[in-house]
Design an enzyme around this catalytic site. Structure first.
Site, PDB file in Angstrom:
ATOM      1  CG  ASP A  63      50.063  18.079  68.904  1.00  0.00           C
ATOM      2  OD1 ASP A  63      49.168  16.999  68.264  1.00  0.00           O
ATOM      3  OD2 ASP A  63      50.410  18.464  69.263  1.00  0.00           O
ATOM      4  CD  GLU A  92      54.145  21.779  70.457  1.00  0.00           C
ATOM      5  OE1 GLU A  92      54.250  22.379  71.659  1.00  0.00           O
ATOM      6  OE2 GLU A  92      54.338  20.666  70.465  1.00  0.00           O
ATOM      7  CG  ASP A 115      56.005  23.861  73.880  1.00  0.00           C
ATOM      8  OD1 ASP A 115      55.738  22.225  74.082  1.00  0.00           O
ATOM      9  OD2 ASP A 115      54.918  24.598  73.022  1.00  0.00           O
ATOM     10  CG  LEU A 117      50.476  27.453  77.636  1.00  0.00           C
ATOM     11  CD1 LEU A 117      51.076  28.220  78.399  1.00  0.00           C
ATOM     12  CD2 LEU A 117      49.052  27.750  76.906  1.00  0.00           C
ATOM     13  CG  ASP A 118      54.589  21.195  77.767  1.00  0.00           C
ATOM     14  OD1 ASP A 118      54.670  20.518  77.020  1.00  0.00           O
ATOM     15  OD2 ASP A 118      54.776  20.295  78.720  1.00  0.00           O
TER      16      ASP A 118
HETATM   17  P1  P6P Z   1      50.358  11.717  76.742  1.00  0.00           P
HETATM   18  C1  P6P Z   1      51.648  17.736  75.952  1.00  0.00           C
HETATM   19  O1  P6P Z   1      50.748  17.873  75.084  1.00  0.00           O
HETATM   20  C2  P6P Z   1      52.662  16.450  75.954  1.00  0.00           C
HETATM   21  O2  P6P Z   1      53.380  17.021  75.036  1.00  0.00           O
HETATM   22  C3  P6P Z   1      53.981  16.586  76.669  1.00  0.00           C
HETATM   23  O3  P6P Z   1      53.676  17.788  77.660  1.00  0.00           O
HETATM   24  C4  P6P Z   1      53.291  15.318  77.878  1.00  0.00           C
HETATM   25  O4  P6P Z   1      53.936  15.109  79.189  1.00  0.00           O
HETATM   26  C5  P6P Z   1      51.937  14.715  76.559  1.00  0.00           C
HETATM   27  O5  P6P Z   1      52.645  15.521  75.420  1.00  0.00           O
HETATM   28  C6  P6P Z   1      51.554  13.589  77.613  1.00  0.00           C
HETATM   29  O6  P6P Z   1      51.021  13.076  76.237  1.00  0.00           O
HETATM   30  O7  P6P Z   1      50.287  11.243  74.338  1.00  0.00           O
HETATM   31  O8  P6P Z   1      50.007  11.187  77.641  1.00  0.00           O
HETATM   32  O9  P6P Z   1      48.904  12.716  76.333  1.00  0.00           O
END
Ligand code: P6P
Length: 336
Positions: A63, A92, A115, A117-118
């Site tokens: 990413d 991550e 992680d 910054l999720d």
């Molecule tokens: P999508 C954020 O990038 C993440 O890792 C999670 O926090 C979130 O639930 C998911 O991916 C969102 O993914 O494919 O729906 O955009």
């Protein structure tokens, strides 16, 4: 209104709950609280200091990395290194785990996975993001270099887990296996105060949380489960930040699912530093966390730092329903 209790005071008071507590875990949790305050400050002013924008790097998942991801990662490493209680970390944002130097020749007993910054893709549009962390006791000998076995432990071995949600307010939620408590940051004094004592997830719910845009990419059982939610007139809430979606579910009930799909045959979310810590928290709140095929997340074997899994997490009955739909339709092939 009762007396204000700070995070530090609460952690110290609860130290006796911890079987082999001699203050190390307390110091670690306090270090994480400090890192959270620093990350919160930058998240809240991201738009001002031009910190937004893609760093010219990619993380281990491929990413694009936001500069704030790097900042958050660096703060977690910096503060986890303070107490000398953490001998290694996995993030991550890092390809491999890294050892942390001994502090005052302490022989650290813990490793931390996180992680930093999720949901970072939400930063630029001012949608809430979060930090997720899990703490294991090392399995290798104290005083020796940290090993991958220290990190390749199932989630049921976690001694503590938590998250910080940077939203309309900044809330740190954690558990050491004796219930779950939440602390809200008062930025005017720079303290986290106890605000959500002994969180229990509602049995019933009006919400389900899934990326409905991928409906045609899910297998038949998941499509039928989503249809079932629609037939029940459940409301769809999906923020796109796992921490925020699950934080809502802790208080309003519901289920968050990220099923297997063609782009992510094993599921998208990371087992080690996303799903395991969130699963420990939700189970401690009386909820459930399984793969979309009904296997308990905390029992999953960890074989790679960045391995992915599907997940169904939230109110117990709803998680059980996901499993029943998966089993009922598993013989049916996915319509291309
Ligand atoms: P999508 C954020 O990038 C993440 O890792 C999670 O926090 C979130 O639930 C998911 O991916 C969102 O993914 O494919 O729906 O955009």
């Amino acid at each position: 209104m009762g007396r204000l209790i700070t995070l530090d005071e609460f952690i110290i008071k609860r130290q006796k709950d911890f079987p082999f507590a001699s203050g190390e875990l307390t110091a670690l949790l306090r270090d994480i609280g400090l890192a959270a305050k620093m990350i919160n400050r930058e998240v809240n002013r991201a738009g001002l200091v031009n910190i937004i924008g893609l760093a010219d790097k990619q993380n281990s998942s491929g990413d694009k990395v936001q500069k704030l991801d790097l900042y958050a990662n660096d703060r977690m490493i910096e503060f986890l290194g303070n107490s000398g209680e953490c001998c290694g970390i996995a993030s991550e944002e890092l390809e491999d785990f890294i050892p942390l130097p001994d502090v005052e020749s302490k022989s650290a007993k813990y490793v931390v996975v996180f992680d930093p910054l999720d949901g970072s893709s939400n930063i630029d549009v001012n949608v809430s993001v979060g930090t997720i962390f899990g703490i294991y006791r090392r399995v290798s000998d104290v005083g020796t270099p940290v090993t991958k076995e220290d990190f390749f432990q199932p989630g049921k071995n976690l001694v503590a887990a938590g998250y910080v949600t940077y939203g309309t307010s900044t809330i740190l939620v954690y558990t050491t296996g004796k219930g779950v408590n939440g602390f809200t940051l008062d930025p005017s004094v720079g303290e986290f105060f106890l605000s959500h004592r002994d969180i229990r997830i509602p049995e019933k719910a009006k919400y389900y949380s899934v990326n409905q845009g991928y409906y045609l990419k899910y297998d038949f059982g998941m499509r039928r489960y989503i249809d079932h939610c629609n037939e029940l007139n459940l409301k769809l809430r999906y923020i796109g930040t796992m921490v925020s979606d699950i934080h809502r579910i802790l208080f309003q009930g519901g289920v968050f699912i990220y099923p297997n799909m063609s782009d992510y045959p094993m599921g998208k979310l990371r087992l080690l530093y996303e799903c395991n810590p969130m699963a420990m928290i939700v189970e401690q709140c009386g909820g459930k966390a399984t793969t979309c095929q009904g296997k308990r997340i905390l029992d999953a074997k960890v074989t790679d730092l960045h391995q992915r899994t599907s997940i169904a997490i939230g109110s117990p009955r709803m998680v059980e329903d996901v499993k029943s739909f998966s089993e009922k339709y598993k013989a049916m092939t996915v319509l291309e």
